[in-house]
Scaffold this active site. Structure first.
Site, PDB file in Angstrom:
ATOM      1  N   ASN A  54      30.966  68.297  84.322  1.00 35.60           N
ATOM      2  CA  ASN A  54      31.566  69.595  84.122  1.00 35.60           C
ATOM      3  C   ASN A  54      31.468  70.031  82.668  1.00 35.60           C
ATOM      4  O   ASN A  54      30.700  70.928  82.338  1.00 35.60           O
ATOM      5  CB  ASN A  54      33.028  69.584  84.599  1.00 35.60           C
ATOM      6  CG  ASN A  54      33.620  70.975  84.670  1.00 35.60           C
ATOM      7  OD1 ASN A  54      33.062  71.932  84.139  1.00 35.60           O
ATOM      8  ND2 ASN A  54      34.757  71.117  85.310  1.00 35.60           N
ATOM      9  N   ASP A  55      32.188  69.347  81.788  1.00 37.91           N
ATOM     10  CA  ASP A  55      32.209  69.781  80.387  1.00 37.91           C
ATOM     11  C   ASP A  55      30.816  69.767  79.751  1.00 37.91           C
ATOM     12  O   ASP A  55      30.528  70.589  78.889  1.00 37.91           O
ATOM     13  CB  ASP A  55      33.139  68.873  79.579  1.00 37.91           C
ATOM     14  CG  ASP A  55      34.591  69.065  80.006  1.00 37.91           C
ATOM     15  OD1 ASP A  55      34.923  70.174  80.461  1.00 37.91           O
ATOM     16  OD2 ASP A  55      35.377  68.111  79.887  1.00 37.91           O
ATOM     17  N   VAL A  56      29.948  68.862  80.189  1.00 32.28           N
ATOM     18  CA  VAL A  56      28.631  68.735  79.543  1.00 32.28           C
ATOM     19  C   VAL A  56      27.680  69.874  79.902  1.00 32.28           C
ATOM     20  O   VAL A  56      26.588  69.951  79.374  1.00 32.28           O
ATOM     21  CB  VAL A  56      27.955  67.382  79.860  1.00 32.28           C
ATOM     22  CG1 VAL A  56      28.795  66.234  79.344  1.00 32.28           C
ATOM     23  CG2 VAL A  56      27.670  67.225  81.341  1.00 32.28           C
TER      24      VAL A  56
END
Lengths: 95, 484
Positions: B410-412
């Site tokens: 997600n964050d990446v």
């Protein structure tokens, strides 16, 4: 050995470690952690010395305890590294 | 016990095992040489253990072989027993452990090294003659006391810190940061007390000094790790790896043992470099990770924003688009590990390859819970090594990619890291998935957010298809749909 010679070995080893670790491929960073874990259990040397030397019962038992802990790490660490590395090997043969 | 200088052959043997350990790490520069390296590591360890045991065996004047007394034999048997017990536990654990549980295992192993260092340090304090560190005045050499104190302190921090990291990684304790009021003041105070007392230990070798140092070090290891959240665990695990090395090195100074010093330095630098790589991959400073609290505000703020329009896709839609694609890039994350979806993911990739689709895997340095976590899982699932790419090697390819397939990450892939200066992940290098023609995002539900606790614009993009399901189930369905 005097303190300065030991310190020299230590500083040199830090430099060696620095260059060797940067050359490790990122894909193998997990095996790297597992194997560094196994080798840092070389502390077992100290544990064996105190486990094998008479003089203080407390020191002997502490030493034996440390031998057990370090052995878990040595055998477990190398074995799990071997298991992981075998997975990388397997595919190479396939492709 | 008489303490002459150790014989030259033993010094040489320890040096050789130190070199073996260097070569063990050196072997990891490529999968082809890695196994030889690991074997050398085992050899080095065996050499160090055997050398130590031989040194302890009394050899009578003029004889070549040792002549052990019954007492010596009893000691040797006890030591063998201890090694066998530990070895059996280690081997069984290593064989049974799931690859997805690797981060916990490594944390648990770190804690053992730490505790072993504490025990050895205490044993050296209680029986200094055994280690030959007693000065002419009958007291322990002040320098040895300093080394011993440092070894015990670092070992104790490694132990309690790793125990907390283990509990968090194994899900036996909430991964959310636990914030105590005034924690920075408390931590700095305890740290200052440890350093001060270790210094004082050089003047006064009373039992209470070293006992207080040990207790405080256990406490600070605990306090340092509880405020650190799940997303920062790769840094924590690497950092504890480094500490376990420094603890071994400090003990090596006490024992004047080359193998221990070389190893300690190697492991110490290794962990430090890994921590640095992880911090850089998150664009965070080491200090801010240690200070903790990242992701503490997750939940509320981001969940409110999810009323923007988004498109939901089915496994059949996804299978159709994937089958028509020329190039697909798969971006795995921790969610894939949790769902154990790596095997079925490889099956899907095989199916696509049969249809002539180029499939690549893109791995972010901080994907998963420890450095290289995703690579090991893909290797376990028999994904060819050549199909797996690092962030900087593949990021330029998204513009020529038909489908970016995000599974459990997600964050990446959050573009806010590039555009939104107020975002907590601003500056973190991310995959340019928004350049791909289609984005498929496997996620359990729309409610949750990444570990950084920020909303992700990728969910709401025109080309994004949200595949809401358990990662493993969804990929299984796609595989089924691909068979038609």
């Amino acid at each position: 050995m005097d303190f300065i010679s030991i310190l020299s070995i230590f500083v040199m080893a830090c430099f060696v470690g620095y260059y060797v670790v940067w050359s490790v491929t990122p894909a193998l960073h997990t095996p790297l952690m597992a194997v560094t874990n196994a080798i840092s259990s070389v502390i077992v040397v100290g544990a064996l010395i105190s486990g094998a030397t008479a003089g203080s019962d407390w020191a002997r038992w502490l030493g034996l305890g440390a031998v057990v802990l370090a052995s878990v790490n040595i055998f477990g660490g190398f074995a799990v590294t071997e298991r992981m590395l075998a997975m990388y090997k397997k595919k190479e043969r396939k492709s | 016990m008489i303490h002459a200088a150790p014989p030259a052959w033993s010094l040489l043997a320890y040096l050789i095992s130190g070199i073996c350990f260097i070569l063990a790490l050196r072997g990891l520069s490529s999968p082809a040489t890695s196994r030889t390296g690991n074997r050398l590591g085992m050899f080095g360890m065996a050499l160090a253990v055997i050398t130590t045991l031989l040194l302890r065996a009394p050899v009578p004047e003029g004889a070549f072989l040792p002549d052990p007394s019954p007492e010596d034999v009893k000691t040797l048997l006890m030591i063998m027993g201890a090694i066998a017990l530990g070895g059996a536990i280690g081997l069984v654990t290593a064989r049974r452990i799931q690859m997805t549980d690797m981060p916990q295992l490594v944390a648990a192993f770190h804690s053992l090294v730490g505790l072993a260092a504490v025990l050895v340090g205490w044993a050296a304090y209680l029986n200094p003659e055994a280690f030959g560190i007693v000065g002419a005045d009958g007291a322990i050499n002040p320098v040895s006391r300093l080394e011993m104190g440092l070894g015990i302190a670092i070992g104790a921090i490694t132990f309690s810190g790793s125990v907390i990291a283990f509990l968090k990684l194994a899900g036996k304790m909430s991964g959310a940061p636990i914030m105590l009021p005034m924690r920075h003041v408390i931590n700095l105070g305890i740290l200052a007390a440890i350093i001060g007392l270790t210094g004082y230990f050089m003047l006064d070798q009373s039992l209470w000094v070293i006992a207080v140092v040990t207790a405080l070090a256990f406490l600070i290891g605990f306090l340092l790790i509880i405020p650190i959240g799940g997303a920062d665990m790769p840094v924590v695990v690497s950092m504890l790896n480094s500490y376990s090395g420094w603890a071994a090195a400090a003990m090596g100074f006490t024992l004047h043992n080359t193998a221990m010093i070389i190893t300690g330095a190697l492991v110490g630098s290794s962990g430090a470099i890994l921590s640095y790589i992880m911090c850089k991959a998150m664009n965070r400073s080491f200090i801010s990770v240690i200070a903790g609290g990242f992701g503490a505000e997750s939940g509320g703020a981001a969940a409110a924003k999810t009323d923007r329009p988004w498109k939901r896709g089915s496994a059949e839609d996804a299978a159709f688009l994937l089958g028509e694609a020329e190039q697909v890039i798969i971006i795995p994350g921790y969610g894939m590990a949790v769902a154990q979806a790596q095997h079925v993911l490889r099956e899907m990739a095989d199916k696509l390859k049969e249809k002539g689709v180029r499939v690549k895997y893109a791995i972010h340095p901080v994907a998963g819970r420890m450095p290289g976590h995703m690579n090991v899982l893909l290797a376990e699932a028999n994904v060819p090594y050549e199909d797996v790419f690092e962030l900087e090697d593949i990021n330029s390819e998204f513009a020529q990619t038909d489908v970016a397939f995000i599974i459990g990450a997600n964050d990446v892939v959050n573009p806010a890291a590039k555009t939104d200066k107020s975002s907590p992940i601003y500056g973190m290098p991310v995959f340019d998935v928004d350049k791909a023609k289609t984005i498929m995002f496997i996620k359990r539900s729309m409610g949750g957010v990444g570990y950084a606790g920020v909303d992700n614009d990728v969910f709401y993009m025109d080309q994004t298809m949200m595949l809401l399901a358990d990662a493993k189930k969804m990929v299984e369905e796609i595989v089924k749909a691909l068979q038609h």
